[in-house]
Design a protein around this motif. Sequence first.
Motif, PDB file in Angstrom:
ATOM      1  N   SER A 103      32.869 -55.878  26.308  1.00 54.80           N
ATOM      2  CA  SER A 103      32.833 -56.643  25.057  1.00 54.80           C
ATOM      3  C   SER A 103      33.421 -55.831  23.910  1.00 54.80           C
ATOM      4  O   SER A 103      34.069 -56.384  23.016  1.00 54.80           O
ATOM      5  CB  SER A 103      31.403 -57.040  24.725  1.00 54.80           C
ATOM      6  OG  SER A 103      30.900 -57.921  25.686  1.00 54.80           O
ATOM      7  N   ASP A 144      35.050 -63.858  26.584  1.00 55.88           N
ATOM      8  CA  ASP A 144      34.009 -62.874  26.885  1.00 55.88           C
ATOM      9  C   ASP A 144      32.857 -63.563  27.611  1.00 55.88           C
ATOM     10  O   ASP A 144      32.015 -64.193  26.986  1.00 55.88           O
ATOM     11  CB  ASP A 144      33.502 -62.224  25.600  1.00 55.88           C
ATOM     12  CG  ASP A 144      32.621 -61.016  25.894  1.00 55.88           C
ATOM     13  OD1 ASP A 144      32.334 -60.766  27.085  1.00 55.88           O
ATOM     14  OD2 ASP A 144      32.224 -60.334  24.944  1.00 55.88           O
ATOM     15  N   GLU A 145      32.848 -63.456  28.908  1.00 50.26           N
ATOM     16  CA  GLU A 145      31.821 -64.084  29.747  1.00 50.26           C
ATOM     17  C   GLU A 145      31.517 -65.496  29.280  1.00 50.26           C
ATOM     18  O   GLU A 145      30.360 -65.827  28.993  1.00 50.26           O
ATOM     19  CB  GLU A 145      30.539 -63.236  29.740  1.00 50.26           C
ATOM     20  CG  GLU A 145      30.809 -61.810  30.106  1.00 50.26           C
ATOM     21  CD  GLU A 145      29.548 -61.074  30.541  1.00 50.26           C
ATOM     22  OE1 GLU A 145      28.512 -61.717  30.723  1.00 50.26           O
ATOM     23  OE2 GLU A 145      29.632 -59.849  30.741  1.00 50.26           O
TER      24      GLU A 145
HETATM   25 MG    MG Z   1      29.404 -57.962  27.075  1.00 51.87          MG
END
Ligand code: MG
Lengths: 266, 299
Positions: free
Chosen positions: A61, A160-161
């Motif tokens: 991240s 991001d995910e």
């Molecule tokens: Mg993360």
Amino acid sequence: MATDVHRAVSPDRAGQEEPAAVRVQGLSRTFDGRRVVDGLELTVRSGEFVALLGRSGCGKSTLLKILTGLDREIEGAVLVPRRKATAFQAPRLMPWKKVWRNVLLGLPGKPERAVAERALAEVGLDHRVDAWPKTLSGGEAQRASLARALVREPDLLLLDEPFGALDALTRIKAQRLVGELWQQRGCAVLLVTHDVEEAVLLADRVLVMDDGVIAHETEIDLPRPRDIADPGFAELRTHLLDHLGVEAPTPAPAPAHAHASASASA
Amino acid sequence: MSISHAPPPNEIADIGGTSPSTAPPQPLPAPLLEPLPSTSTTRHRARVPRWLRRLSGPLLLLLAWQLASASGVLTADVLASPGTIARVGRDLIADGSLTSAMGVSLQRVALGVLLGAVVGTVLALLSGLFRAGEDLVDASVQMLRTVPFVGLIPLFIIWFGIGEAPKVAIITLGVTFPLYLNVYAGIRGVDAQLIEAGQSLGLSRWGLVRHVVLPGALPGAMTGLRFSLGVAWLALVFAEQVNADSGIGFLMVQARDFLRTDVIVVCLIVYAFLGLFADFVVRTLERLLLQWRPTFTGQ
Ligand SMILES: [Mg+2]
Ligand SMILES: Nc1ncnc2c1ncn2[C@@H]1O[C@H](COP(=O)(O)OP(=O)(O)O)[C@@H](O)[C@H]1O
């Protein structure tokens, strides 16, 4: 068939400059004296779909935040296109704006509502254009967030995910949607995920981050659309899990025995 | 047909009798089922409108009061009966003294709230949005806040004389602090993730303030407004009992000198209604401005 390419990680393979959507050289980011990103090198070709794997807390991240431009306390060179868009794990819709206004937020000029409607139709949300974010389901909110990213017509899409908080069924649908949208748009995608299957399903290339650098990369040249049941798929998954430090359960002839030993160690 | 497939429980018990884990569980008695009432069909609640239900409490109180007065438990020099009060109220309205007093008082509150809202909000924006503003403003405001504003009345009379100015100033002061605190806290409480999202969408600094920070601070601002209005009425009562020659407070001071509890109660009722009206205004504003908020609305 799947081919593993274990080559030295270097941003420029042949030395010549091919069109790139991301160029990162010697990137470092330090939190309280701890180097979370440490001399990272990364190139994403334009139009390429790259998945970034890594154990939790390894700095995925952080890297994405840097590429988005949210974190500027960095050392090293980072080149990204001006038109880029990010979708986070949480949809991060402004709760005080209706869905369509969320989609248009931050666009230059005075874009019309029809622009938002088109983008929402692309992700299958044309019926929730006028809804308040609080009334959306998790999957719908995530798709609205995706529409908000896509309406910017990015050259680079950072994810991001994005499916991390979705239930299994919704996740499969959302993964398919992202795959289709990528093929239509042709933008480069950097997808951060912790799901190895997702990475192998969608990406041209899978990177594994560890110790603040890209520690490993694997080209995925399975034909699309990909099938989890494909033996090549399983082979790649095992290979990547290996690099993530997860011992894959050996596909032993006696699965009952494997289960027994697994539960004994638990 | 499913019964015929199930082996009799005692048979299993015989087989695995040595291990306690394989003993069959005692069949539980069938649970009692109860219907869940649907709120949309609870008829007696739906038929009586909400405002009427809310009115029933005060009405009962009024009834008890009237009964106490009529039975002589409550004498007129302690507290006049509701009937007397209604009559006096009508008379005061008829000769125009109550309406003109209300007009004067309302004007003072409106002016004070307006000024206080402007000052409080501007200060909160300064210290909420800018670090330098915070350093400059916040410490001083927090310090001044601890001074009970009513204690400043003598000072204000010396500064502003005995006209309208000290009264409005007291209300302004009372309104400023709760509004400042809540707007400031609202701004600082805006979700950092949403700020990041806004930045990633390419919002400018002003765009962030307009589309993310200010809407995010709105719930806090509304709370502040509500507190402020409460304080404003309080400040009005104090301000009007000192050196006033008009307004509801003046009417009350006059009534006190003539021991007219009925007039005093009428004035108190007027204060209460004005307060209720102000609350209604804020509630309406909240309903309009905060409809995006996923909150519990009560049952
Ligand atoms: Mg993360
Ligand atoms: N703002 C911050 N301050 C201090 N440490 C941070 C901050 N952001 C991230 N970190 C640390 O950096 C590491 C990487 O975090 P992150 O990039 O979020 O990991 P992940 O790969 O799971 O996304 C973690 O150890 C985290 O604690």
